[in-house]
Design a protein around this motif. Structure first.
Motif, PDB file in Angstrom:
ATOM      1  N   ASN A 215      53.760  42.125  27.565  1.00 54.83           N
ATOM      2  CA  ASN A 215      52.586  42.978  27.770  1.00 54.83           C
ATOM      3  C   ASN A 215      52.638  43.562  29.180  1.00 54.83           C
ATOM      4  OD1 ASN A 215      50.099  44.152  28.161  1.00 54.83           O
ATOM      5  ND2 ASN A 215      48.921  42.261  27.985  1.00 54.83           N
ATOM      6  N   PRO A 216      52.913  44.863  29.300  1.00 56.90           N
ATOM      7  CA  PRO A 216      53.065  45.473  30.625  1.00 56.90           C
ATOM      8  C   PRO A 216      51.809  46.149  31.148  1.00 56.90           C
ATOM      9  CG  PRO A 216      53.808  47.024  28.988  1.00 56.90           C
ATOM     10  CD  PRO A 216      53.236  45.827  28.226  1.00 56.90           C
ATOM     11  N   THR A 217      50.680  46.017  30.449  1.00 54.79           N
ATOM     12  CA  THR A 217      49.544  46.900  30.683  1.00 54.79           C
ATOM     13  C   THR A 217      48.520  46.383  31.680  1.00 54.79           C
ATOM     14  OG1 THR A 217      48.318  45.882  28.863  1.00 54.79           O
ATOM     15  CG2 THR A 217      49.743  47.761  28.322  1.00 54.79           C
ATOM     16  N   GLY A 218      48.563  45.092  32.008  1.00 58.29           N
ATOM     17  CA  GLY A 218      47.510  44.528  32.837  1.00 58.29           C
ATOM     18  C   GLY A 218      46.236  44.245  32.077  1.00 58.29           C
ATOM     19  N   ARG A 219      46.282  44.314  30.745  1.00 56.24           N
ATOM     20  CA  ARG A 219      45.130  43.989  29.906  1.00 56.24           C
ATOM     21  C   ARG A 219      45.273  42.546  29.453  1.00 56.24           C
ATOM     22  NH1 ARG A 219      46.509  49.232  26.335  1.00 56.24           N
ATOM     23  NH2 ARG A 219      45.956  50.833  27.871  1.00 56.24           N
ATOM     24  N   PHE A 220      44.412  41.674  29.957  1.00 55.27           N
ATOM     25  CA  PHE A 220      44.608  40.251  29.731  1.00 55.27           C
ATOM     26  C   PHE A 220      43.416  39.551  29.081  1.00 55.27           C
ATOM     27  CE2 PHE A 220      47.383  41.041  33.543  1.00 55.27           C
ATOM     28  CZ  PHE A 220      48.573  40.999  32.827  1.00 55.27           C
ATOM     29  N   ARG A 221      42.304  40.269  28.891  1.00 54.43           N
ATOM     30  CA  ARG A 221      41.145  39.608  28.278  1.00 54.43           C
ATOM     31  C   ARG A 221      40.750  40.314  26.993  1.00 54.43           C
ATOM     32  NH1 ARG A 221      36.131  37.846  31.837  1.00 54.43           N
ATOM     33  NH2 ARG A 221      36.275  39.866  32.893  1.00 54.43           N
ATOM     34  N   PRO A 222      40.589  39.557  25.906  1.00 55.19           N
ATOM     35  CA  PRO A 222      40.054  40.167  24.692  1.00 55.19           C
ATOM     36  C   PRO A 222      38.594  40.544  24.878  1.00 55.19           C
ATOM     37  CG  PRO A 222      40.165  37.795  24.440  1.00 55.19           C
ATOM     38  CD  PRO A 222      40.814  38.111  25.757  1.00 55.19           C
ATOM     39  N   THR A 223      38.094  41.342  23.972  1.00 54.27           N
ATOM     40  CA  THR A 223      36.702  41.770  24.040  1.00 54.27           C
ATOM     41  C   THR A 223      35.982  41.391  22.746  1.00 54.27           C
ATOM     42  OG1 THR A 223      37.250  43.971  23.185  1.00 54.27           O
ATOM     43  CG2 THR A 223      37.206  43.699  25.582  1.00 54.27           C
ATOM     44  N   VAL A 224      34.667  41.520  22.795  1.00 51.61           N
ATOM     45  CA  VAL A 224      33.822  41.335  21.617  1.00 51.61           C
ATOM     46  C   VAL A 224      33.105  42.651  21.379  1.00 51.61           C
ATOM     47  CG1 VAL A 224      31.890  40.082  20.605  1.00 51.61           C
ATOM     48  CG2 VAL A 224      33.550  38.873  22.065  1.00 51.61           C
ATOM     49  N   THR A 225      33.344  43.239  20.227  1.00 51.35           N
ATOM     50  CA  THR A 225      32.757  44.533  19.903  1.00 51.35           C
ATOM     51  C   THR A 225      31.244  44.392  19.707  1.00 51.35           C
ATOM     52  OG1 THR A 225      34.792  45.328  18.874  1.00 51.35           O
ATOM     53  CG2 THR A 225      32.756  46.421  18.222  1.00 51.35           C
ATOM     54  N   HIS A 226      30.498  45.144  20.492  1.00 56.31           N
ATOM     55  CA  HIS A 226      29.018  45.148  20.508  1.00 56.31           C
ATOM     56  C   HIS A 226      28.413  43.822  20.037  1.00 56.31           C
ATOM     57  CE1 HIS A 226      29.665  46.390  16.344  1.00 56.31           C
ATOM     58  NE2 HIS A 226      29.840  47.669  16.647  1.00 56.31           N
ATOM     59  N   LEU A 227      28.434  42.856  20.949  1.00 58.03           N
ATOM     60  CA  LEU A 227      27.865  41.528  20.696  1.00 58.03           C
ATOM     61  C   LEU A 227      26.480  41.635  20.047  1.00 58.03           C
ATOM     62  CD1 LEU A 227      28.155  38.417  21.181  1.00 58.03           C
ATOM     63  CD2 LEU A 227      26.864  38.797  23.304  1.00 58.03           C
TER      64      LEU A 227
END
Length: 400
Positions: A215-227
């Protein structure tokens, strides 16, 4: 020739709050950001303006009469430019569930807009969602997780695909995480009825997969779509995905989206989540649709007919809320009105989503050296001007 811009006012970012500050920009980048008393150039008189970083929206479907899912490049450009003019200088363009052919077409369009620098990438909200939590997605178009289809979508999107919403409980969802995350595409838990353990396991798995060396993007945290939206309500005997999401966010292992527009969530709920997990683990989003910036009336969201009444969009056939009609600056204003400190609201609308996208060196703050994205507002957070990449953005009028 220099194209220097010098702004004076209160500077509020996630990392600083300066009562009388100066932002100076030249050649599209911030050259000074700090107290007016320390600025070496000509600062001009003090003002009651507030200077915010350009806002960053991880979840918006359109604006100004255009839907990112309608396949029109010109319409998508119009929506993106309108949102820029209202303070959202960085955004992901979100697609609702559509047929495979339409998703391929739409991702190709958004790939072009990403290359043009109008958007930061695309977000697929579907088609791998729970039928019972489909919200404003056409249930007839929902699918079981399909690696072959995802591979086709990846080919259409190229590097522009940044995020994909998945229902954790669907068979094969875990395999899609393994396909997406090592490429830097953020798995987002949403439109789900997953039990607590399944939701928690999804977020844990996604975080681990995003840490892959590939993963080269620096994106390391998942998200929660509109909690809270499109998931079962928190219940004391069945806490479900809401509980798992709050726990993961509190631990710093996920970022929860909040549509804090006064429609999707009660203000007390917004304040509670800020108190529980902290602004650094929240991304304020709009879920905006084509009616954003326009009047009440009939609209389209993907394949579904939508009616907007008093600013609230609902699917004609089911009455489900069909996205939002607020801009992200509106959401910041509503969040502050809910009792959240301004600096916290700004952090969750700028630096946090920028970090989610791996763009902390390009957006979300006003540090010297960053692109000069500045939102100028009055004391009531009313919009006064937008600087994007050092250039003033014209205040676009609605198309209708």
């Amino acid at each position: 020739m220099s194209n220097e811009v010098v702004l004076r006012g209160r500077i509020v970012t996630g990392s600083m709050d300066i009562a009388d500050g100066v932002i100076a920009a030249d050649a599209g980048r911030v050259t000074y950001s700090g107290p007016a008393s320390e600025y070496r150039g000509k600062a001009g008189p003090a003002t009651d303006n507030i200077l915010l970083p350009g806002l960053v929206d991880l979840h918006c479907h359109g604006a100004n009469g255009s839907d990112f899912s309608d396949g029109s490049a010109d319409g998508a450009r119009s929506a993106a430019r309108y949102l820029h003019s209202r303070g959202t200088t960085t955004l992901l363009a979100s697609l609702v569930t559509g047929s495979p052919a339409n998703l391929v077409r739409n991702l190709s369009v958004l790939r072009t807009l990403t290359a043009e620098g109008l958007i930061a990438g695309s977000h697929l909200e579907g088609p791998f969602l729970a039928a019972g939590q489909c919200g404003a997605h056409d249930p007839s178009l929902l699918l079981e997780p399909d690696p072959a289809l995802v591979t086709e979508l990846l080919e259409a999107a190229g590097p522009s695909l940044a995020s994909m919403t998945l229902a954790a409980e669907l068979p094969g969802a875990s395999g899609l995480v393994e396909l997406l995350a090592p490429r830097g595409i953020i798995p987002s838990l949403g439109h789900t009825a997953a039990h607590t353990a399944a939701a928690a396991g999804f977020l844990e798995h996604a975080a681990a997969a995003l840490s892959a060396p590939s993963n080269p993007t620096g994106r390391f945290r998942p998200t929660v779509t509109h909690l809270f939206n499109a998931m079962p309500a928190l219940h004391h005997r069945s806490p479900g995905p809401v509980s798992a999401s709050l726990s993961a966010a509190r631990a710093g292992n996920a970022v929860v989206e909040l549509i804090a527009d006064g429609v999707h969530l009660a203000p007390e709920t917004v304040k509670l989540v800020f108190d529980l997990v902290g602004a650094e683990n929240i991304a304020l989003v709009t879920d905006s649709m084509a009616a954003t910036g326009l009047q009440d009336g009939a609209y389209q969201l993907g394949s579904l007919a939508v009616t907007v009444d008093h600013g609230v969009a609902r699917v004609d056939s089911t009455g489900a809320i069909a996205g939002g009609t607020a801009t992200l600056l509106d959401v910041v204003r509503t969040t502050v009105a809910a009792g959240v400190p301004l600096q916290d609201a700004v952090l969750s609308a700028t630096a946090v989503p920028a970090a989610v996208l791996g763009l902390s060196s390009q957006a979300g703050d006003l540090r010297a050296g960053l692109p000069a994205d500045v939102v100028v507002v009055g004391p009531g957070l009313t919009l006064a001007g937008v600087l994007r990449r050092g250039e003033w953005v014209a205040a676009l009028a609605p198309t209708a």
